[in-house]
Design an enzyme around this catalytic site. Structure first.
Site, mmCIF file in Angstrom:
data_model
loop_
_atom_site.group_PDB
_atom_site.id
_atom_site.type_symbol
_atom_site.label_atom_id
_atom_site.label_comp_id
_atom_site.label_asym_id
_atom_site.label_seq_id
_atom_site.Cartn_x
_atom_site.Cartn_y
_atom_site.Cartn_z
ATOM 1 N N ASP A 82 1.903 -1.101 11.828
ATOM 2 C CA ASP A 82 0.591 -1.558 11.340
ATOM 3 C C ASP A 82 0.301 -3.009 11.717
ATOM 4 O O ASP A 82 -0.767 -3.534 11.410
ATOM 5 C CB ASP A 82 0.513 -1.398 9.813
ATOM 6 C CG ASP A 82 0.458 0.070 9.421
ATOM 7 O OD1 ASP A 82 0.069 0.900 10.262
ATOM 8 O OD2 ASP A 82 0.819 0.389 8.280
ATOM 9 N N GLN A 134 4.647 9.214 7.303
ATOM 10 C CA GLN A 134 3.762 10.149 6.600
ATOM 11 C C GLN A 134 4.234 11.592 6.809
ATOM 12 O O GLN A 134 4.273 12.383 5.861
ATOM 13 C CB GLN A 134 2.327 9.985 7.104
ATOM 14 C CG GLN A 134 1.720 8.653 6.678
ATOM 15 C CD GLN A 134 0.348 8.410 7.271
ATOM 16 O OE1 GLN A 134 -0.169 9.232 8.025
ATOM 17 N NE2 GLN A 134 -0.243 7.281 6.937
ATOM 18 N N LYS A 154 -4.484 5.651 14.918
ATOM 19 C CA LYS A 154 -4.638 5.012 13.603
ATOM 20 C C LYS A 154 -6.107 5.033 13.179
ATOM 21 O O LYS A 154 -6.884 5.782 13.731
ATOM 22 C CB LYS A 154 -4.084 3.588 13.665
ATOM 23 C CG LYS A 154 -2.587 3.542 13.945
ATOM 24 C CD LYS A 154 -1.806 4.093 12.770
ATOM 25 C CE LYS A 154 -0.340 4.265 13.086
ATOM 26 N NZ LYS A 154 0.371 5.019 12.064
ATOM 27 N N LYS A 158 0.829 -1.226 0.000
ATOM 28 C CA LYS A 158 0.000 0.000 0.000
ATOM 29 C C LYS A 158 0.860 1.270 0.000
ATOM 30 O O LYS A 158 0.607 2.192 -0.763
ATOM 31 C CB LYS A 158 -0.920 -0.034 1.232
ATOM 32 C CG LYS A 158 -1.847 1.155 1.372
ATOM 33 C CD LYS A 158 -3.102 0.813 2.145
ATOM 34 C CE LYS A 158 -2.876 0.611 3.623
ATOM 35 N NZ LYS A 158 -2.850 1.856 4.410
ATOM 36 N N ARG A 171 -6.308 1.637 18.193
ATOM 37 C CA ARG A 171 -5.995 0.198 18.133
ATOM 38 C C ARG A 171 -5.452 -0.378 19.436
ATOM 39 O O ARG A 171 -5.638 -1.568 19.703
ATOM 40 C CB ARG A 171 -5.004 -0.082 16.994
ATOM 41 C CG ARG A 171 -5.654 0.031 15.645
ATOM 42 C CD ARG A 171 -4.682 -0.314 14.531
ATOM 43 N NE ARG A 171 -5.333 -0.194 13.241
ATOM 44 C CZ ARG A 171 -4.697 -0.023 12.094
ATOM 45 N NH1 ARG A 171 -3.377 0.055 12.082
ATOM 46 N NH2 ARG A 171 -5.368 0.071 10.966
ATOM 47 N N SER A 206 7.057 8.873 12.277
ATOM 48 C CA SER A 206 5.965 8.810 11.296
ATOM 49 C C SER A 206 6.496 9.031 9.888
ATOM 50 O O SER A 206 6.998 10.107 9.551
ATOM 51 C CB SER A 206 4.908 9.871 11.615
ATOM 52 O OG SER A 206 4.118 10.096 10.464
HETATM 53 C C1 S3P Z 1 2.396 4.835 6.292
HETATM 54 C C2 S3P Z 1 2.947 5.194 7.487
HETATM 55 C C3 S3P Z 1 2.407 4.762 8.796
HETATM 56 C C4 S3P Z 1 1.438 3.598 8.646
HETATM 57 C C5 S3P Z 1 0.482 3.784 7.499
HETATM 58 C C6 S3P Z 1 1.233 3.936 6.196
HETATM 59 C C7 S3P Z 1 3.009 5.333 5.047
HETATM 60 O O1 S3P Z 1 1.713 5.841 9.378
HETATM 61 O O2 S3P Z 1 0.723 3.404 9.852
HETATM 62 O O3 S3P Z 1 -0.402 2.679 7.408
HETATM 63 O O4 S3P Z 1 2.708 4.799 3.959
HETATM 64 O O5 S3P Z 1 3.810 6.268 5.137
HETATM 65 P P1 S3P Z 1 2.476 6.976 10.269
HETATM 66 O O6 S3P Z 1 3.391 7.708 9.378
HETATM 67 O O7 S3P Z 1 1.384 7.845 10.796
HETATM 68 O O8 S3P Z 1 3.175 6.219 11.348
#
Ligand code: S3P
Length: 444
Positions: free
Chosen positions: A323, A173, A350, A25, A354, A171
């Site tokens: 995750d 993201q 999340k 993903k 969770r 993180s």
């Molecule tokens: C992700 C980062 C994670 C993860 C999410 C996908 C990504 O989140 O939990 O399912 O693709 O960068 P966080 O950056 O908030 O930890």
């Protein structure tokens, strides 16, 4: 699918299987976003076709990017950096996806019009200040001012400046949001990030974008700056270990079974689950490991194990397994001894809280836990054998809770009704199909 609930009333029979699972993903979403900013036609094989990825595609299409998805292939007709073409007053729907919501923003930071970002009920409860604040420092405008949750509107600027950004949560993201902002920002962005998944860094490297990464202890010091242009790029996306994790658990918790998960992404920043399970005594092995465009991939081999033991989980593994904790908690519930997981406040932020809900589900099946805002102790019971009726409702349609409970039902027994089973389509649309076709599971 779409039925009101999934009924699971018997354990899975022993198996020996080799399976492939849906594409990763994180890589699928990043590839779509970057391909939209490149010049030319980029193609992907095995792009994940889950709701989250479809949300990314829908957002990019609204921004004027032509994208064609057919069977296993996806083609993106990139328009170059900031080449979006769209009308005033558009609304982008990130659906359930934190990754789409938080990573689309940095691509809009020069937008001359306000763009509204919305999401579903779960995403609208999640924190966006974590990306809004650093983007504001870069010079981007958000409305209403001070609001930290969706819906929000973004208005770009032509006066953007690079920042020094400290990312303390681990993180990916947040880190990626600022890295992507550098596509449209003059000067050098400096990011000090607690280590997290590094798919964006690997793609930047592969695309020969200006980036340096220095690693020290648990911190990555990343410098990125604006490239002149981005080249098109083709990709073959390996399976998602976060989806594979449910089948690893299915095998570990079943009797006399063995599984090979083929062609899985084995990026070291995602392998926390394997490290944790091996510390618990699982002896999971990797085979045919190779590197494709900077990303490692290969096969995972796992066997049943009824001698798993508890773990005092080092928090240094948290980000690389973030995750997977729900399914790890389920495995800890059937392991000998008291497991302890700490520094996990992010887990309550999340798709659903969770840590809280994971603990509640374990309690429901008779497993004792002690939970705080950022930790959980799980009192494992290797002899757990369920025979009551269980209902899983009101879990904010969290896809990973749905999958965790299906695996619990198939390995621990009991009669389960799991509501909103379609929630799994968020990340792993083949989940039930694989169980039905490859493992001959009959759902009522
Ligand atoms: C992700 C980062 C994670 C993860 C999410 C996908 C990504 O989140 O939990 O399912 O693709 O960068 P966080 O950056 O908030 O930890």
């Amino acid at each position: 699918m779409g039925s009101k609930y999934l009924k699971v009333t018997s354990k899975i029979n022993k198996f020996r299987k080799a399976i492939e699972i849906d594409g990763d993903k994180s890589i699928s979403i990043r590839w779509l976003l970057l391909a939209s900013q490149s010049i030319g036609v980029s193609k992907a094989k095995n792009l994940l076709r889950s709701e989250d990825v479809l949300s990314a595609i829908a957002c990019l299409k609204k921004l004027g990017i032509k994208i064609i998805v057919s069977n296993n292939k996806c083609t993106v007709y990139g328009r170059g950096i900031n080449g979006f073409k769209f009308k005033k007053n558009i609304v982008l729907d990130a659906g359930n996806s934190g990754t789409v919501g938080r990573l689309i923003l940095p691509l809009l930071i020069r937008s001359p019009y306000k763009i509204k970002i919305i999401g579903d009920k779960s995403l609208s409860k999640r924190d966006f200040l974590r990306v809004i604040e650093p983007l504001q420092e870069i010079g981007v405008n958000f409305f209403p001012k001070g609001k930290g949750k969706l819906p929000i509107s973004i208005l770009g600027s032509n006066y953007l400046r690079p920042i020094n950004y400290i990312e303390k949560r681990g993180s990916a993201q947040c880190k990626t949001s600022i890295m992507l902002a550098s596509l449209n920002t003059p000067g050098e962005m400096k990011i000090y990030a607690k280590r997290s998944r590094n798919h964006t860094e690997l793609m930047f490297n592969y695309l020969k974008m200006p980036i340096t990464v220095k690693k020290k202890d648990k911190i990555d010091f990343i410098k990125t700056s604006r490239p002149k242009k981005l080249n098109l790029f083709n990709i073959d996306i390996p399976g998602d270990i976060s989806s594979g994790a449910f089948f690893i658990a299915l095998t570990l918790l079943s009797k006399n079974s063995q599984l090979i998960l083929k062609n899985i992404n084995l990026n070291p920043s995602r392998l926390g689950i394997l490290k944790i399970l091996n510390k618990m005594g699982a002896s999971i092995k990797l085979k045919n490991v190779k590197s494709k465009k900077g990303e490692k991939c290969g096969d995972i081999i796992v066997k049943s194990n009824d001698k798993l033991k508890a773990i005092n989980c080092p928090s240094s593994l948290n980000s690389s397994a973030i995750d997977e904790f729900l399914i790890i908690f389920l495995i800890a519930a059937k392991s000998k001894g008291i497991s302890y997981f700490k520094d996990l406040s992010e887990l309550n932020k999340k798709e659903s809280p969770r840590l809280k809900l994971g603990s509640k589900i374990l309690n429901m099946i008779g497993v004792k836990t002690k939970v705080t805002n950022d930790s959980i102790k799980i009192y494992g019971n290797p002899n757990i054998n369920l025979n009551k009726e269980y209902e899983i409702k009101n879990y904010l349609k969290d896809h990973r809770i749905m999958a965790m409970c299906t695996i619990a039902a198939l390995t621990l027994g009991g009669k389960w009704k799991i509501y909103s089973p379609e929630s799994i389509n968020t990340s792993f649309p083949s989940f039930l199909k694989i169980l039905k076709n490859d493992f001959k599971v009959k759902f009522k």
